[in-house]
Motif scaffolding. Sequence first.
Motif, PDB file in Angstrom:
ATOM      1  N   UNK A  13       0.802  -1.210   0.000  1.00 38.95           N
ATOM      2  CA  UNK A  13       0.000   0.000   0.000  1.00 38.95           C
ATOM      3  C   UNK A  13       0.834   1.259   0.000  1.00 38.95           C
ATOM      4  N   UNK A  14       2.152   1.130   0.054  1.00 33.29           N
ATOM      5  CA  UNK A  14       3.033   2.293   0.074  1.00 33.29           C
ATOM      6  C   UNK A  14       3.507   2.609  -1.339  1.00 33.29           C
ATOM      7  N   UNK A  15       3.787   3.867  -1.580  1.00 32.89           N
ATOM      8  CA  UNK A  15       4.272   4.258  -2.894  1.00 32.89           C
ATOM      9  C   UNK A  15       5.681   3.738  -3.128  1.00 32.89           C
ATOM     10  N   UNK A  16       5.925   3.368  -4.361  1.00 32.94           N
ATOM     11  CA  UNK A  16       7.271   2.967  -4.772  1.00 32.94           C
ATOM     12  C   UNK A  16       7.560   3.701  -6.073  1.00 32.94           C
ATOM     13  N   UNK A  17       8.519   4.607  -6.014  1.00 33.27           N
ATOM     14  CA  UNK A  17       8.817   5.426  -7.180  1.00 33.27           C
ATOM     15  C   UNK A  17       9.697   4.653  -8.153  1.00 33.27           C
ATOM     16  N   UNK A  18       9.236   4.547  -9.390  1.00 27.52           N
ATOM     17  CA  UNK A  18      10.007   3.874 -10.422  1.00 27.52           C
ATOM     18  C   UNK A  18      10.991   4.870 -11.029  1.00 27.52           C
ATOM     19  N   UNK A  19      12.273   4.528 -11.115  1.00 29.02           N
ATOM     20  CA  UNK A  19      13.286   5.469 -11.609  1.00 29.02           C
ATOM     21  C   UNK A  19      13.303   5.564 -13.130  1.00 29.02           C
ATOM     22  N   UNK A  20      12.141   5.771 -13.717  1.00 28.72           N
ATOM     23  CA  UNK A  20      12.009   5.872 -15.163  1.00 28.72           C
ATOM     24  C   UNK A  20      11.364   7.197 -15.536  1.00 28.72           C
TER      25      UNK A  20
END
Length: 418
Positions: A13-20
């Motif tokens: 449920x937590x955000x995960x920032x994609x490095x794209x």
Amino acid sequence: MTQTSLFSTPDTGAYKWSPERRAGLQRISEFVPNAGRHYASQRNTDPGENKRNHVSLLSPWLRYRLVSETELLTSVLARHTYQASEKFIQEVFWRGYFKGWLAHRPDVWQRYRVGVTGCIKHLDNDSGLKRDYEMAVSGNTGIDCFDYWANELVATGYLHNHARMWFASIWIFTLKLPWELGADFFFRHLIDGDPASNTCSWRWVAGLHTVGKTYLARADNIERFTNGRFNPAGQLSPIAPPLPAEALSITPLPAAKPVTCPEEPYGLLITEEHCAPAILRLAAAPATILGLTSPTQRSLLPLGEHVSDFTTQAVKNAVQTGSDAFGLKGETSDNEDWAAALCDWCLAHKLETVLVVRPAIGPVLRRLDAAEAAAKQNDITFIYLDIAYDQMVWPKAQRGFFGLKKKIPEILQQLGLI
């Protein structure tokens, strides 16, 4: 590509920032409808993880320039009037303001580095300080909101901006810990950790940025803007006396010089400071690309896993997108000795000129300075590319934000946005 695969992790449920870059552009399109009056009225509220679509959550992509401020501002002003989106636009400019302010005062960064190094070494000699510090960073102070934020930061690499202010205030004025250690904790774990924004923000809370003006975390304010999730009544310091401020001098910025791509084949060097080579508007394509993927160590203490992973992958992705854009095969190096990696690369490709985006003050600039010195010894010319947005903003950040704030419409006009 769905939001889930690019942006969030449904299992936690937590955000995960994609490095794209494409993930950052997607988030811009998702957020822009809320960038007007909705943002202005809701931005200070932190309802908890996975409930923050009222704020942009774009800072990781902006930090590594996977997307640019100009791209974001263009999208916002295509949807909203300047008046309706003024508050969000000002928040975008704060990052550039801090970079420009620090560029005028490089001694502030050096003093911080000396101070935090001394504090870290002092932990081994002061058992009381070490105990209090470890309780704070492990989330074991007994102040529920503070402990929650400490754990959230380490677990996710992110904190809401208001939570960052509360956290810093409690760290300095309630726990009475050195501000440099708190800034270091943030810098090591925030995915969007930026030398200027992080250092200046902690100094602002402590009464060092705007001398004598501190930020006091209050229980009623925390209760209100966390929607009642926390209320540390009776646990926080009722006062926030400013820390002693040092005298600062202002260093003029060097005059901007137009950069032209060299006529001979050149190499494009990518660091974590700018990970979108395809938007650089180069007059001529590079002969090859090198991405330096070894994350820059921000401290004597270990770098957070989220920061390390995001940084490494962002540079790798930048090399791939740059290779596709310019029709070449780039390469990466995880050599921690950037000078050696650079010289080996130039030798292998018979390069005499290297182009790299100029970094702001911070540890990346220090590593590039060493690489440039080694390059000169091998008759390799370094050319720094300045970003137009930075050239417009940094010179106007000599003093307080208000001075830059008055110039924002002028800058937007220069960018052709209003």
